[in-house]
Design a protein around this motif. Structure first.
Motif, PDB file in Angstrom:
ATOM      1  N   LEU A  20      14.535  44.561 -17.951  1.00 28.61           N
ATOM      2  CA  LEU A  20      14.028  45.945 -17.987  1.00 28.61           C
ATOM      3  C   LEU A  20      15.137  46.970 -17.766  1.00 28.61           C
ATOM      4  O   LEU A  20      15.042  48.106 -18.244  1.00 28.61           O
ATOM      5  N   ALA A  21      16.211  46.572 -17.065  1.00 29.34           N
ATOM      6  CA  ALA A  21      17.305  47.514 -16.796  1.00 29.34           C
ATOM      7  C   ALA A  21      17.914  48.044 -18.087  1.00 29.34           C
ATOM      8  O   ALA A  21      18.484  49.134 -18.105  1.00 29.34           O
ATOM      9  N   PHE A  22      17.798  47.291 -19.169  1.00 38.59           N
ATOM     10  CA  PHE A  22      18.413  47.709 -20.438  1.00 38.59           C
ATOM     11  C   PHE A  22      17.368  48.014 -21.510  1.00 38.59           C
ATOM     12  O   PHE A  22      17.697  48.083 -22.687  1.00 38.59           O
ATOM     13  N   HIS A  23      16.118  48.186 -21.078  1.00 34.29           N
ATOM     14  CA  HIS A  23      15.069  48.493 -22.073  1.00 34.29           C
ATOM     15  C   HIS A  23      15.153  49.975 -22.459  1.00 34.29           C
ATOM     16  O   HIS A  23      15.255  50.830 -21.572  1.00 34.29           O
ATOM     17  N   PRO A  24      15.112  50.289 -23.748  1.00 31.34           N
ATOM     18  CA  PRO A  24      15.301  51.693 -24.149  1.00 31.34           C
ATOM     19  C   PRO A  24      14.157  52.629 -23.760  1.00 31.34           C
ATOM     20  O   PRO A  24      14.375  53.833 -23.633  1.00 31.34           O
ATOM     21  N   GLN A  25      12.934  52.117 -23.576  1.00 32.65           N
ATOM     22  CA  GLN A  25      11.798  53.016 -23.292  1.00 32.65           C
ATOM     23  C   GLN A  25      11.205  52.849 -21.894  1.00 32.65           C
ATOM     24  O   GLN A  25      10.409  53.669 -21.470  1.00 32.65           O
ATOM     25  N   PHE A  26      11.497  51.743 -21.219  1.00 34.68           N
ATOM     26  CA  PHE A  26      10.859  51.482 -19.927  1.00 34.68           C
ATOM     27  C   PHE A  26      11.807  51.825 -18.776  1.00 34.68           C
ATOM     28  O   PHE A  26      12.972  51.447 -18.810  1.00 34.68           O
ATOM     29  N   GLU A  27      11.267  52.525 -17.771  1.00 36.32           N
ATOM     30  CA  GLU A  27      12.070  52.868 -16.596  1.00 36.32           C
ATOM     31  C   GLU A  27      11.369  52.297 -15.357  1.00 36.32           C
ATOM     32  O   GLU A  27      10.221  52.651 -15.069  1.00 36.32           O
ATOM     33  N   VAL A  28      12.046  51.393 -14.665  1.00 37.58           N
ATOM     34  CA  VAL A  28      11.422  50.726 -13.518  1.00 37.58           C
ATOM     35  C   VAL A  28      11.411  51.663 -12.316  1.00 37.58           C
ATOM     36  O   VAL A  28      12.462  52.127 -11.878  1.00 37.58           O
ATOM     37  N   ASN A  29      10.218  51.970 -11.779  1.00 34.73           N
ATOM     38  CA  ASN A  29      10.197  52.857 -10.610  1.00 34.73           C
ATOM     39  C   ASN A  29       9.329  52.350  -9.462  1.00 34.73           C
ATOM     40  O   ASN A  29       9.174  53.042  -8.473  1.00 34.73           O
ATOM     41  N   ALA A  30       8.776  51.136  -9.573  1.00 33.68           N
ATOM     42  CA  ALA A  30       8.106  50.516  -8.418  1.00 33.68           C
ATOM     43  C   ALA A  30       8.449  49.027  -8.433  1.00 33.68           C
ATOM     44  O   ALA A  30       8.234  48.349  -9.443  1.00 33.68           O
ATOM     45  N   ILE A  31       9.028  48.560  -7.330  1.00 34.42           N
ATOM     46  CA  ILE A  31       9.535  47.182  -7.270  1.00 34.42           C
ATOM     47  C   ILE A  31       9.070  46.581  -5.951  1.00 34.42           C
ATOM     48  O   ILE A  31       9.552  46.995  -4.887  1.00 34.42           O
ATOM     49  N   THR A  32       8.148  45.630  -5.998  1.00 33.16           N
ATOM     50  CA  THR A  32       7.610  45.128  -4.728  1.00 33.16           C
ATOM     51  C   THR A  32       7.849  43.633  -4.538  1.00 33.16           C
ATOM     52  O   THR A  32       8.041  42.885  -5.493  1.00 33.16           O
ATOM     53  N   ALA A  33       7.845  43.254  -3.250  1.00 38.12           N
ATOM     54  CA  ALA A  33       7.977  41.847  -2.865  1.00 38.12           C
ATOM     55  C   ALA A  33       6.994  41.578  -1.730  1.00 38.12           C
ATOM     56  O   ALA A  33       6.299  42.494  -1.265  1.00 38.12           O
ATOM     57  N   HIS A  34       6.945  40.344  -1.287  1.00 39.12           N
ATOM     58  CA  HIS A  34       6.025  39.949  -0.208  1.00 39.12           C
ATOM     59  C   HIS A  34       6.863  39.704   1.052  1.00 39.12           C
ATOM     60  O   HIS A  34       7.155  40.644   1.779  1.00 39.12           O
ATOM     61  N   SER A  35       7.342  38.475   1.279  1.00 30.41           N
ATOM     62  CA  SER A  35       8.153  38.225   2.490  1.00 30.41           C
ATOM     63  C   SER A  35       9.510  38.923   2.420  1.00 30.41           C
ATOM     64  O   SER A  35      10.146  39.157   3.446  1.00 30.41           O
ATOM     65  N   ASN A  36       9.976  39.264   1.235  1.00 26.94           N
ATOM     66  CA  ASN A  36      11.270  39.946   1.080  1.00 26.94           C
ATOM     67  C   ASN A  36      11.158  41.472   1.056  1.00 26.94           C
ATOM     68  O   ASN A  36      12.158  42.152   0.787  1.00 26.94           O
ATOM     69  N   ALA A  37       9.971  42.007   1.323  1.00 25.02           N
ATOM     70  CA  ALA A  37       9.828  43.477   1.349  1.00 25.02           C
ATOM     71  C   ALA A  37      10.812  44.063   2.365  1.00 25.02           C
ATOM     72  O   ALA A  37      10.968  43.517   3.459  1.00 25.02           O
ATOM     73  N   GLY A  38      11.488  45.125   1.984  1.00 27.17           N
ATOM     74  CA  GLY A  38      12.479  45.758   2.854  1.00 27.17           C
ATOM     75  C   GLY A  38      13.896  45.258   2.618  1.00 27.17           C
ATOM     76  O   GLY A  38      14.860  45.878   3.059  1.00 27.17           O
ATOM     77  N   GLU A  39      14.027  44.113   1.922  1.00 23.13           N
ATOM     78  CA  GLU A  39      15.369  43.564   1.628  1.00 23.13           C
ATOM     79  C   GLU A  39      16.011  44.312   0.459  1.00 23.13           C
ATOM     80  O   GLU A  39      15.317  44.828  -0.424  1.00 23.13           O
ATOM     81  N   GLN A  40      17.343  44.324   0.455  1.00 20.96           N
ATOM     82  CA  GLN A  40      18.070  44.837  -0.714  1.00 20.96           C
ATOM     83  C   GLN A  40      17.764  43.929  -1.913  1.00 20.96           C
ATOM     84  O   GLN A  40      17.765  42.700  -1.770  1.00 20.96           O
ATOM     85  N   ILE A  41      17.572  44.529  -3.074  1.00 21.49           N
ATOM     86  CA  ILE A  41      17.309  43.718  -4.278  1.00 21.49           C
ATOM     87  C   ILE A  41      18.493  42.790  -4.551  1.00 21.49           C
ATOM     88  O   ILE A  41      18.316  41.602  -4.874  1.00 21.49           O
ATOM     89  N   THR A  42      19.705  43.289  -4.351  1.00 18.19           N
ATOM     90  CA  THR A  42      20.882  42.453  -4.644  1.00 18.19           C
ATOM     91  C   THR A  42      21.087  41.341  -3.608  1.00 18.19           C
ATOM     92  O   THR A  42      21.856  40.419  -3.853  1.00 18.19           O
ATOM     93  N   SER A  43      20.390  41.416  -2.469  1.00 12.11           N
ATOM     94  CA  SER A  43      20.546  40.302  -1.523  1.00 12.11           C
ATOM     95  C   SER A  43      19.721  39.099  -1.991  1.00 12.11           C
ATOM     96  O   SER A  43      20.055  37.958  -1.690  1.00 12.11           O
ATOM     97  N   VAL A  44      18.659  39.348  -2.725  1.00  9.89           N
ATOM     98  CA  VAL A  44      17.860  38.247  -3.285  1.00  9.89           C
ATOM     99  C   VAL A  44      18.355  37.881  -4.690  1.00  9.89           C
ATOM    100  O   VAL A  44      18.434  36.696  -5.050  1.00  9.89           O
TER     101      VAL A  44
END
Ligand code: NDP
Ligand code: X2W
Length: 339
Positions: A20-44
């Motif tokens: 999705l990071a390179f999709h021409p029309q879609f912009e990611v603006n909500a990103i959720t996790a369960h036990s990893n909530a609050g973690e940096q995305i790049t740490s997972v």
């Protein structure tokens, strides 16, 4: 269009974020996790540098109010629990199994728990699914094995007996998700092959039969044996079925090539060239080879896909493109890695 990903800390969710990071029309603006909530995305997902500095949120319906499109990449049974809290105006693609089966009886036999109903089945490369997807707001993305097996069998309905299809398919370990399990640790998997869900009990069996019955108009039946392979990604399926008329490898090859003429993602390889999982890694592509085994009068088909690409995230984006009236290949023009 504003996009949300629920379950983004898993393998399928991470692959969705990457594409999705390179999709021409879609912009990611909500990103959720369960036990990893609050973690940096790049740490997972350390590979996702374009998300550096962003964190996974805990699931909260209010985060999705402005989303036009939502991908659910949750364990079985969890998607059905959250959909009532999502905006009714949003288009939704569920990567899990919750809405794939039309039969409540089959759901309870293979999954158990409450039956949630069926959405349009997102086998995006073939009809009648492709047309139905483009008219739908809710789509159930197929399972990874089911994608490879249904695509590899569908063109054969005029030449083979689909009431007795036999499949042996090997999958990489990411197919089992990211949570820790003893049978998935390196010491158990590396250097070893093993069958599992042995004896016709794999949960993709009814899904494949449902799809093939729809395509062929006759009741399809499949005997399916999965194998866990010592590699992180990829599925290689070997499908055989009794031929119902005399035919040659060249004729079957022509039949399959014609069937997939309009597909941007399914390639029937030149005769003699075999599908290879590494050729598809990271992509939405499918490779197929066919042969007639004249000794037993059986059709033999080999199909390779990437379980996280075509088998999950990439096909989910193809489905979303169709649902949104976009070019089905938008954001998906990636070749496989090759090694
Ligand atoms: N892996 C594959 O090849 C394919 C997977 N799928 C399907 O996609 C879905 C996701 O699979 P995959 O990414 O492999 O799975 P993972 O186990 O890797 O990820 C599961 C995701 O769901 C979250 N999660 C776990 N438990 C709960 C819960 N009780 N409530 C809410 N969220 C939860 C996890 O969050 P956290 O990690 O933060 O706890 C994580 O983000 C599954 O339904 C799977 O069957 C479909 C095709 C292929
Ligand atoms: C290797 C491995 O364990 N694979 C998983 C495939 C799961 C999947 O991708 O499909 P669902 O979305 O239907 O769960 C399995 O065989 O159950």
């Amino acid at each position: 269009m504003k996009v949300g990903v629920v379950g983004a800390s898993g393998y399928a969710g991470g692959e969705l974020l990457r594409l999705l990071a390179f999709h021409p029309q879609f912009e990611v603006n909500a990103i959720t996790a369960h036990s990893n909530a609050g973690e940096q995305i790049t740490s997972v997902h350390p590979q996702l540098q374009s998300y550096a500095g962003k964190k996974f949120s805990a699931f909260s319906p209010s985060d999705f109010l402005s989303c036009d499109l939502i991908f659910l990449a949750l364990p079985h049974g969890e998607s059905a629990k959250v959909i009532a809290s999502l905006p009714t105006s949003a288009k939704i693609v569920d990567l899990g199994a919750d809405f794939r089966l039309e039969s409540a009886q089959q759901w309870s036999k293979y999954y158990g728990g409450d039956y949630a109903g069926a959405w349009t089945y997102g086998l995006a490369d073939i009809e009648p699914f492709k047309t139905l997807i483009s008219k739908s707001t809710k789509v159930a993305n197929p399972g990874c094995y089911a994608t490879s097996i249904a695509l590899g069998t569908a063109p054969a309905s005029s030449i083979a007996d689909l009431s007795d299809v036999v499949v042996v398919a090997a999958s990489g370990t990411t197919g089992a998700g990211r949570s820790a399990k003893i049978n998935l640790i390196a010491s158990e998997v590396a250097g070893s092959l093993t069958s599992y869900k042995f004896g016709g009990v794999h949960q993709h069996t009814p899904e494949i039969e449902q799809a093939l019955t729809k395509v062929s108009g006759t009741a399809a039946k499949i005997s399916f044996t999965p194998i866990l392979a010592p590699m992180p990604r990829g599925i290689l399926s070997t499908i055989t079925a009794k031929l119902t008329k005399a035919t040659s490898t060249e004729e079957v090859h022509a039949l399959y090539s014609t069937y997939f003429t309009d597909s941007q993602f399914v390639t029937v390889l030149p005769i003699g060239v075999m599908p290879k999982t590494s050729a598809l890694t990271g992509s939405n592509h499918v490779q197929i080879q066919v042969a007639v085994d004249s000794h037993t009068s059986r059709l033999v088909v080999s199909v390779a896909i990437d379980n996280l690409g075509k088998g999950a995230a990439a096909q989910a984006i193809q489905n979303a493109n169709l649902m949104c009236g976009l070019d089905e290949a938008a954001g998906l023009r990636f070749d496989g890695l090759g090694v």
